[in-house]
Design an enzyme around this catalytic site. Structure first.
Site, PDB file in Angstrom:
ATOM      1  N   VAL A  52       0.843  -1.194   0.000  1.00 32.26           N
ATOM      2  CA  VAL A  52       0.000   0.000   0.000  1.00 32.26           C
ATOM      3  C   VAL A  52       0.879   1.244   0.000  1.00 32.26           C
ATOM      4  O   VAL A  52       0.651   2.198  -0.741  1.00 32.26           O
ATOM      5  CB  VAL A  52      -0.909   0.016   1.244  1.00 32.26           C
ATOM      6  CG1 VAL A  52      -1.603   1.357   1.371  1.00 32.26           C
ATOM      7  CG2 VAL A  52      -1.911  -1.118   1.174  1.00 32.26           C
ATOM      8  N   ALA A  53       1.913   1.193   0.814  1.00 32.24           N
ATOM      9  CA  ALA A  53       2.774   2.361   0.935  1.00 32.24           C
ATOM     10  C   ALA A  53       3.511   2.632  -0.364  1.00 32.24           C
ATOM     11  O   ALA A  53       3.699   3.775  -0.760  1.00 32.24           O
ATOM     12  CB  ALA A  53       3.768   2.140   2.071  1.00 32.24           C
ATOM     13  N   ASP A  79       1.458  35.469 -38.106  1.00 32.18           N
ATOM     14  CA  ASP A  79       0.881  36.298 -39.140  1.00 32.18           C
ATOM     15  C   ASP A  79       1.454  37.694 -39.039  1.00 32.18           C
ATOM     16  O   ASP A  79       1.473  38.253 -37.947  1.00 32.18           O
ATOM     17  CB  ASP A  79      -0.606  36.475 -38.811  1.00 32.18           C
ATOM     18  CG  ASP A  79      -1.456  35.611 -39.653  1.00 32.18           C
ATOM     19  OD1 ASP A  79      -0.928  35.038 -40.604  1.00 32.18           O
ATOM     20  OD2 ASP A  79      -2.648  35.522 -39.354  1.00 32.18           O
ATOM     21  N   GLU A  93       9.885   5.108   2.159  1.00 30.72           N
ATOM     22  CA  GLU A  93       9.188   4.117   2.995  1.00 30.72           C
ATOM     23  C   GLU A  93       9.620   2.704   2.649  1.00 30.72           C
ATOM     24  O   GLU A  93       9.901   1.874   3.531  1.00 30.72           O
ATOM     25  CB  GLU A  93       7.671   4.250   2.800  1.00 30.72           C
ATOM     26  CG  GLU A  93       7.135   5.577   3.338  1.00 30.72           C
ATOM     27  CD  GLU A  93       5.891   6.034   2.600  1.00 30.72           C
ATOM     28  OE1 GLU A  93       5.164   5.176   2.081  1.00 30.72           O
ATOM     29  OE2 GLU A  93       5.661   7.251   2.527  1.00 30.72           O
ATOM     30  N   ASN A 140       0.943   7.420   4.030  1.00 29.13           N
ATOM     31  CA  ASN A 140       0.646   7.459   2.608  1.00 29.13           C
ATOM     32  C   ASN A 140      -0.622   8.170   2.260  1.00 29.13           C
ATOM     33  O   ASN A 140      -0.710   8.854   1.255  1.00 29.13           O
ATOM     34  CB  ASN A 140       0.494   6.037   2.099  1.00 29.13           C
ATOM     35  CG  ASN A 140       1.741   5.659   1.396  1.00 29.13           C
ATOM     36  OD1 ASN A 140       1.878   5.943   0.226  1.00 29.13           O
ATOM     37  ND2 ASN A 140       2.666   5.096   2.134  1.00 29.13           N
TER      38      ASN A 140
END
Ligand code: ADP
Ligand code: MG
Length: 979
Positions: free
Chosen positions: A392-393, A439, A791, A816
């Site tokens: 998860v981190a 232009d 981490e 996180n």
């Protein structure tokens, strides 16, 4: 010119006294109709067949001049009465709009069955229940609108908040969290599971809010409300919103009209359209209401039709709408392509890839940590839980969303500065622009012309200096120029193109009366300027004969003259006079004047026959530089962007203006004449074009050629434009820019960026914001990838060293999901660094993070991870947690700039949003320690003074180390000007 549209010729009106159409045989889906007007008239039979084919639901139709009958096959809902009405109308019955039900006309999904283009206009009018002069009665139009719906193209639906929220909940990180929650429940950690649930919801909530706002911004990009179009209803001309147009409406076509629906022409006078949006053809297409078109003709050849999304470039016309909304050709193409969502931008794609790679690397690390735990004989539940938490981190949640959100934020920022971006990827491309084609007229010069010099009868004069016999020549010159102009004057106000108003004004100052002149010489015919034709001719018929007036490019006009007017009358145009005129032209052009040649001929009836003209003289028009244009050009050069001037004027004029502007960086202006481009092989042009500073005598088709050539040489091209004919070039350029209020709808419609002002400064601002947005994405990446790495490294290091878990799963989650997203969002909102416009554009082909960049991010992560690991050895639990969180927040400051330190005088300006985000995160972190339940949930204990000291050291040491490493000189990534 024709005043109004002539009435269409209805088929066979002669014998229309007693209509007699009847059904002789009827089966469901099959009818035989009889009408004696068909007998012996093959034309009528063909008209009838086509009209019947045009009825929605009819699949087959035939009509015979021999038997006087028609056979129709159709779907069951088509009634015999309807078919009789259509057949009768095609054969000359007066139209009866009411006889046709609105629903029947509208509710036809498969108008492929219609061959509107192959039907006579009258039959189309009959089939659609439209009176060819009065249009639809307003009530009928309203009924059709109600039945058939508004004339809108389908567009992507914005995802609802619920849908976005649901998407968040089905992402990989959330699945991992779910697994983690299940493991918690299984191992008795109900509180953990609840906390995980809460964190997931909170995180999904934040993500939903930002993504929804990004989504709305992106949705809004295509919203340029098209201008109302002229329509005839109930016999009255009115301006109607495009959405309100229904089949059967009569639309008026004028130069500049964006065709609002597919329509069959009833009349067309010199009507030309730019159909590049539909067919890709960049040259104007000539339309003809009476053109015979085969039923099977491809779109590009349906000359009797005009199509939605194309633009009228010249002439005029009247047409009956045959299809609206998604039934139009462009609507059908859209439906065929299916996906209305714009494709992912290159950066979004890249980030998706980076995300996938990180998942793989991190998966391997998780497996390693778990494996080490197993080898050490830890309980499998604990291993599972920490492996999942680590995953998860480490999963870089929403990396692609970072790009989308940051780009959308950039767009909002630009909108506040009156820069309207119409495509998401335009923002990132803006930052990479290498060449700008500008232009001349209107962008670099003010487009406010005034006659500054005349050359006539062998003398170059200021308009004020006209006296004596030469005055008569000047009068003749300006009379011809005035007659050959489309300027309307109301009182002192002249309305028309700046070139022509300047000529007419010069005539007024000499005492001419344009209105009287025009009534003496009414205009009969006009041959306008066109691709490859830089002159205009008008034919006038007065009491004593005809007069042809011609004005335009001096070389073109002079080549058609055989005589010249002098104070002593007409004399032959000999070689010496011709050379003198050419020399005078060069001299005037060298003074940056736009030079036009003027000539006339007495007699003759064909304006296309421009031979044997009498030369009257040259008119030199001054067009002042726009204030600030020279500065803007210089600023573009400093920003590493090449500028190219594009103009229809001749080389000498263009050269002089380029000089005034300081156009080339090294002082030598290189001019390419577009006339020479036409015959060049594309490879030669691609080699040559990047060398030029100025393209002179350019036609609209040349513009497209130039853009293509620059692209072929590998450059990222931005192109400005405002005219109807600029469409293809604007579309082809990576960035098409429509300038200011003066531009046409067409230019705005196809442009990627619309600047509200004509000021070039707006373009610089857009480039700065484009570059800043790109830089901001890199800043966000630096933060997210670096902190995630810290981490992972902490956990991996601890596992290898055999230390107890330095962060428990709850702490990893907190890190996180609470402290990551806010600083990342705020970094996406960094203002442009003060020196963005002194750097070179980034290389659009290079990845957003190079291998070098990755190494740096990992090194920064390693420094933070190591500090946390050191603090985890022996310090009370919680020091690593607080220390790493704060170190990450501090790292956000370092991510603000790649080239400027945090402390130097050149540090980036304060970003209040980042300060707010960090403040909030610090407060949350304090709450984690200070609020009892939270502290227990995170498994934290009291810290004590030594603990706090450890936290401070863990938080600040990495900042110092990383800050010092960043400050060390390194290879500049983009070879920027700071090197
Ligand atoms: P630019 O692209 O610089 O705006 P234009 O395409 O408007 O240039 O004009 C190009 C050339 O066409 C001019 O130099 C002139 O010779 C000719 N021209 C421009 N306007 C007119 C006009 N109204 N009538 C005749 N010739 C014109
Ligand atoms: Mg122009």
């Amino acid at each position: 010119m024709d005043a109004g549209p002539p009435a269409p010729v209805p088929a066979r009106r002669r014998r229309a006294k007693r209509p007699r159409t009847e059904v002789v045989h009827a089966l469901p889906g099959r009818y035989r109709l009889a009408d004696r007007r068909l007998r012996g008239d093959a034309d009528a039979a063909e008209a009838a067949r086509l009209a019947l084919l045009g009825v929605p639901g009819v699949t087959q139709a035939s009509a015979s001049a021999v038997t006087g009958t028609a056979l129709v096959r159709c779907i069951p809902s088509v009634t015999a009465k309807r078919l009789c009405a259509v057949l009768g109308a095609a054969l000359g019955d007066p139209p009866r709009p009411r006889a046709l039900s609105s629903a029947a006309v509208q509710a036809d999904p498969a108008s492929e069955a219609h061959a509107w283009h192959a039907m006579p206009a009258a039959a189309v009018a009959a089939a659609l229940g439209c009176a060819p002069k009065r249009g639809l009665p307003p009530a009928e139009a309203a009924a059709r609108l109600a039945a058939g719906g508004p004339n809108l193209l389908a567009r992507a639906e914005a995802r609802s908040a619920a849908a976005i929220f649901a998407e968040q909940l089905t992402s990989v990180p959330v699945a991992l969290l779910g697994a983690s929650a299940l493991v918690s429940v299984a191992t008795g950690g109900l509180a953990d599971a609840l906390a995980i649930g809460a964190v997931v919801l909170l995180n999904a909530g934040i993500a939903t809010t930002t993504e929804r706002s990004a989504e709305r911004t992106i949705q809004g990009l295509s919203d340029v409300s098209p201008a109302p179009v002229p329509v005839i209803r109930g016999g009255r001309r009115m301006m109607l919103e495009v959405a309100g147009i229904v089949p059967g409406d009569l639309i008026l076509l004028e130069p500049g009209t964006l065709v609002p629906a597919d329509a069959r022409l009833i009349t067309a006078t010199d009507l030309t359209l730019n159909e590049s949006a539909l067919t890709g053809e960049s040259l104007p297409i000539v339309k003809d209401a009476d053109a015979g078109v085969a039923v099977v003709a491809p779109l590009a050849e349906r000359r009797s039709m005009v199509f939605r999304g194309t633009a009228v470039t010249g002439g005029s016309g009247l047409a009956i709408v045959t299809a609206t909304g998604s039934a139009t050709e462009i609507g059908r193409i859209q439906a065929l392509l299916g996906d209305l969502r714009p494709p992912q931008t290159p950066i979004e794609r890249q980030l998706g890839e980076v995300g996938r790679e990180l998942i793989i690397v991190n998966g391997a690390i998780c497996a390693a940590v778990a494996g080490i735990g197993l080898l050490r004989g830890q309980p499998w539940q604990a291993i599972l839980r920490s492996a999942i938490s680590l995953a998860v981190a480490a999963v870089p949640e929403g990396l692609p969303a970072v790009a989308t959100t940051t780009l959308a934020l950039g767009i909002q920022d630009m909108r506040e500065k009156q820069i309207l971006v119409r495509r998401l990827d335009a923002v990132e491309t803006l930052g990479a622009v290498e060449v700008v084609c500008l232009d001349k007229t209107g962008t670099l010069t003010a487009n406010r012309m005034a006659a500054a010099a005349l050359h006539l009868d062998g003398a170059l004069l200021a308009p004020e200096a006209l006296v004596g016999a030469r005055r008569a020549v000047a009068v003749a010159l300006l009379e011809a120029a005035t007659l050959c102009s489309d300027v309307e004057e109301t009182g002192d106000v002249l309305a028309g193109s700046p070139t022509e108003t300047a000529l007419v004004r010069a005539g007024l100052e000499l005492g001419l009366d344009p209105a009287a002149l025009r009534s003496r010489w009414p205009r009969k015919q006009t041959v306008p300027r066109a691709e490859g034709r830089k002159r205009m001719a008008t034919l006038h018929r007065g009491r004593n004969g005809t007069l042809l007036a011609v004005k335009g490019d001096p070389a073109e006009v002079l080549a058609r003259c055989t005589k010249r007017l002098t104070a002593a009358g007409e004399v032959p145009l000999d070689h010496a006079a011709r050379s003198a005129i050419i020399a005078a032209n060069d001299r005037m052009a060298a003074q940056a004047l736009r030079v036009l040649g003027v000539a006339r001929r007495d007699g003759g009836g064909d304006p296309h026959d421009e031979r044997d003209l009498t030369w009257l003289g040259l008119a030199g028009l001054a067009d002042p530089l726009r204030p600030g244009a020279a500065e803007a050009i210089r600023a573009l050069h400093v920003a590493g962007i090449r500028t190219m001037m594009i103009t229809g004027d001749q080389s000498a004029t263009a050269y002089a203006i380029a000089k005034e502007l300081g156009m080339p960086r090294d002082g030598e202006v290189r001019v390419l004449e577009a006339g020479a481009l036409r015959d060049l092989p594309p490879e030669a042009l691609a080699a040559l074009a990047p060398q030029a500073d100025v393209f002179a005598r350019v036609s609209p088709a040349n513009k497209l050629q130039i853009v293509r050539a620059l692209q072929a040489s590998g450059q990222i091209v931005a192109m400005t434009g405002d005219g109807i004919n600029d469409g293809p070039a604007l579309r082809a350029a990576e960035i098409g820019i429509a300038m200011g209020g003066g531009g046409t709808d067409v230019a705005r419609e196809v442009a990627d960026i619309v600047l509200a002002t004509d000021e070039l400064g707006g373009l610089l601002e857009a480039v700065a914001l484009g570059r800043a947005t790109y830089a901001n994405i890199r800043k966000v990446l630096r933060y997210l990838v670096g902190t995630n790495a810290s981490e992972t490294m902490l956990m991996l290091g601890a596992a290898i060293a055999g230390l107890p878990e330095p962060l428990n799963p709850m702490q990893l989650l907190w890190l996180n999901l609470i402290s990551d997203p806010l600083p990342a969002l705020a970094l996406g909102l960094e203002a442009p660094e003060p020196d963005v416009l002194e750097q070179l554009p980034h290389d659009p082909r290079a990845p957003i993070l190079s291998p070098d960049d990755f190494r740096r991010l990992l090194r920064e992560g390693a420094v933070m991870g190591t500090a946390a690991l050191v603090s985890a050895i022996g310090a009370p639990p919680g020091v690593a947690f607080h220390g790493l969180t704060l170190a990450q927040l501090a790292h956000a400051f370092l991510c603000r700039s790649e080239t400027h330190g945090l402390l130097g005088a050149d540090r980036p300006p304060t970003n209040p949003k980042l300060l707010g985000a960090i403040g909030l995160c610090v407060a949350l972190q304090a709450a984690a320690q200070g609020v009892g339940p939270l502290r227990r949930l995170l498994g934290l204990g009291p810290l004590g003074p030594a603990g706090w000291l450890g936290v401070a050291a863990t938080a600040l040491a990495p900042l110092a180390v990383n800050g010092m490493i960043s400050a060390m000189p390194r290879r500049p990534r983009q070879g920027g000007a700071h090197a």
